[in-house]
Scaffold this motif. Structure first.
Motif, mmCIF file in Angstrom:
data_model
loop_
_atom_site.group_PDB
_atom_site.id
_atom_site.type_symbol
_atom_site.label_atom_id
_atom_site.label_comp_id
_atom_site.label_asym_id
_atom_site.label_seq_id
_atom_site.Cartn_x
_atom_site.Cartn_y
_atom_site.Cartn_z
ATOM 1 N N UNK A 48 3.856 0.721 -0.713
ATOM 2 C CA UNK A 48 3.276 0.531 -2.299
ATOM 3 C C UNK A 48 3.678 1.591 -3.011
ATOM 4 N N UNK A 49 3.849 1.178 -4.428
ATOM 5 C CA UNK A 49 4.604 2.016 -5.480
ATOM 6 C C UNK A 49 3.806 1.987 -6.762
ATOM 7 N N UNK A 50 3.380 3.001 -7.114
ATOM 8 C CA UNK A 50 2.364 2.896 -8.367
ATOM 9 C C UNK A 50 2.813 3.995 -9.396
ATOM 10 N N UNK A 58 -5.267 6.592 -5.636
ATOM 11 C CA UNK A 58 -4.928 5.650 -4.638
ATOM 12 C C UNK A 58 -4.633 6.348 -3.245
ATOM 13 N N UNK A 59 -3.830 7.407 -3.231
ATOM 14 C CA UNK A 59 -3.735 8.217 -1.865
ATOM 15 C C UNK A 59 -5.103 8.735 -1.391
ATOM 16 N N UNK A 60 -6.100 8.940 -2.250
ATOM 17 C CA UNK A 60 -7.715 9.182 -1.795
ATOM 18 C C UNK A 60 -8.083 7.798 -1.349
ATOM 19 N N UNK A 72 1.492 7.276 6.504
ATOM 20 C CA UNK A 72 2.920 7.785 7.250
ATOM 21 C C UNK A 72 3.461 8.977 6.127
ATOM 22 N N UNK A 73 3.788 8.618 4.957
ATOM 23 C CA UNK A 73 4.370 9.443 3.882
ATOM 24 C C UNK A 73 4.074 9.308 2.617
ATOM 25 N N UNK A 74 4.071 9.976 1.842
ATOM 26 C CA UNK A 74 4.098 9.976 0.449
ATOM 27 C C UNK A 74 5.285 10.681 -0.250
ATOM 28 N N UNK A 75 5.818 9.774 -1.095
ATOM 29 C CA UNK A 75 7.085 9.979 -1.767
ATOM 30 C C UNK A 75 7.075 10.318 -3.289
ATOM 31 N N UNK A 76 7.382 11.475 -3.761
ATOM 32 C CA UNK A 76 7.059 11.911 -5.145
ATOM 33 C C UNK A 76 7.719 11.015 -6.161
ATOM 34 N N UNK A 77 7.429 11.193 -7.570
ATOM 35 C CA UNK A 77 7.913 10.201 -8.573
ATOM 36 C C UNK A 77 9.323 10.120 -8.543
ATOM 37 N N UNK A 119 8.944 7.285 -12.611
ATOM 38 C CA UNK A 119 7.633 7.506 -12.503
ATOM 39 C C UNK A 119 6.801 7.047 -11.425
ATOM 40 N N UNK A 120 7.431 6.399 -10.492
ATOM 41 C CA UNK A 120 6.835 5.606 -9.403
ATOM 42 C C UNK A 120 6.532 6.701 -8.218
ATOM 43 N N UNK A 121 5.301 6.355 -7.663
ATOM 44 C CA UNK A 121 4.927 7.133 -6.471
ATOM 45 C C UNK A 121 4.806 6.208 -5.505
ATOM 46 N N UNK A 122 5.392 6.721 -4.172
ATOM 47 C CA UNK A 122 5.369 5.588 -3.155
ATOM 48 C C UNK A 122 4.754 5.936 -2.099
#
Length: 278
Positions: A48-50, A58-60, A72-77, A119-122
Motif C-alpha cells: 500500500x502506497x500513500x 497509517x504506519x501507526x 515487513x518493510x516501510x519504504x521512504x518517499x 511523495x509516495x511512502x510504501x
C-alpha cells in the motif's frame, strides 16, 4: 506504459516451483493472476502506497493492529525497491494494482509506473499466502487451490484500533479446513506472526458478522467439502479498507490476492523487527 487489465506443495503446481524472481518477471510481463500457490516456501506481501503526509498515521494504524497488518518493510518517499526482493520494481512486479482517489476505486492496472510519485511512502505487510505451503506439507488441504480460485476474504464487524483519520473493521481470509485438522492448522500458523499468525475465529461466520460465505467481499467464493469448517485469519486488506474509509486523495494498493512475492524464506515470517518510520 500501463498494461491494463524452495519448498514444494504436495499439489504439484508449476507455479509452486517458480523462484520468486521468475514469478515477478512473469507479472512484470503482464500476467495478472492471484499469487496463492506461487513460489512455495517464500514470503508474500501486501503493498500500500500513500502520500507522505498520511504515512505516519497509517504506519501507526498497522502497529496498533499487528494481527491484520504485520509490517515487513516501510519504504521512504518515492522508493520502489525493497531489500525483501532483490531487483524487484514495486511499480510493476505485482500481478495487479488498485488505484484509489478520495476513497473510490478509479483503476485496476498491471503496472503503476506512470502514477508513481516522489511523495509516495510504501508499506509492505505480511500475507497469509506465506503459510499455505506449510499447511499443504502438513496434509491440510487448500480448497481454493483445488478449485482454481482466489481465497475468500470478508469484511467483519470487529473494530480495529484507529489512528488519526484511519479507521477500519477487520478483514479476514477464510479457508475451509477438515474439522480434524483445524488444531494442526492453528498450531502451524501460530508460529508465523508475520504472516498473520493463528486464526482469529473458527466456525460460525455470524460471530464475525458474515452472513453468507458464498458472497465474499474480496476474492472468490470457495466451497466447503463435507466435514469442513470455515477457519478465518486476519487479512492485510484491512489496511486497504482503512485507506478507503479515510478518503485520502490518492493511494495505490495491490489487488486483493495479487501479492508481492519476496526472496525471503518462510522463517522471515516467524519474527522480524518492525521497520522504523522513514
Amino acid at each position: 506504459m500501463s498494461r491494463e487489465g524452495g519448498e514444494m506443495f504436495p499439489i504439484q503446481r508449476p507455479e509452486a516451483q517458480a523462484r520468486p524472481h521468475e514469478a515477478r518477471a512473469r507479472f512484470r510481463g503482464g500476467l495478472a493472476a492471484p499469487t496463492s500457490g506461487w513460489s512455495a516456501g517464500y514470503v508474500q506481501a501486501n503493498l500500500i502506497s500513500v502520500p507522505k503526509r498520511y504515512a505516519v498515521a497509517l504506519r501507526r494504524f498497522a502497529v496498533r493492529n499487528p494481527r491484520a497488518c504485520p509490517l515487513l518493510d516501510v519504504l521512504g518517499p518515492g522508493r520502489f525497491t525493497t531489500g525483501l526482493a532483490e531487483g524487484a520494481d514495486l511499480r510493476r512486479d505485482l500481478p495487479a494494482y488498485n488505484v484509489w482517489s478520495d476513497g473510490r476505486l478509479v483503476s485496476r492496472r498491471t503496472d503503476v509506473v506512470d502514477l508513481w510519485g516522489d511523495d509516495l511512502v510504501t508499506l509492505l505487510l505480511g500475507c497469509s499466502f506465506t503459510f499455505e505451503s506449510v499447511l499443504a506439507r502438513a496434509g491440510v488441504p487448500l480448497r481454493h487451490l483445488e478449485q482454481g480460485r482466489n481465497v475468500s476474504m470478508f469484511r467483519t464487524n470487529w473494530k480495529c484500533l484507529g489512528s488519526g483519520k484511519f479507521r477500519s473493521r477487520l478483514v479476514v481470509s477464510m479457508r475451509p479446513i477438515p474439522e480434524g485438522l483445524v488444531g494442526r492448522a492453528g498450531a502451524l500458523t501460530m508460529d508465523l506472526p508475520r504472516a498473520h499468525g493463528a486464526p482469529v475465529h473458527v466456525g460460525r461466520p455470524a460471530a464475525l458478522g458474515i452472513r453468507d460465505l458464498s458472497r465474499p467481499d474480496f476474492g472468490d467464493p470457495v466451497e466447503l467439502a463435507p466435514g469442513d469448517v470455515p477457519v478465518f485469519w486476519a487479512c492485510g486488506v484491512t489496511l486497504q479498507e482503512a485507506v478507503v474509509a479515510a478518503r485520502i486523495p490518492f493511494a495505490i494498493t495491490h489487488e486483493p490476492g495479487h501479492m508481492l512475492i519476496t526472496d525471503r524464506r518462510i522463517r522471515h515470517a516467524v519474527n522480524a523487527e518492525v521497520p522504523m518510520v522513514f
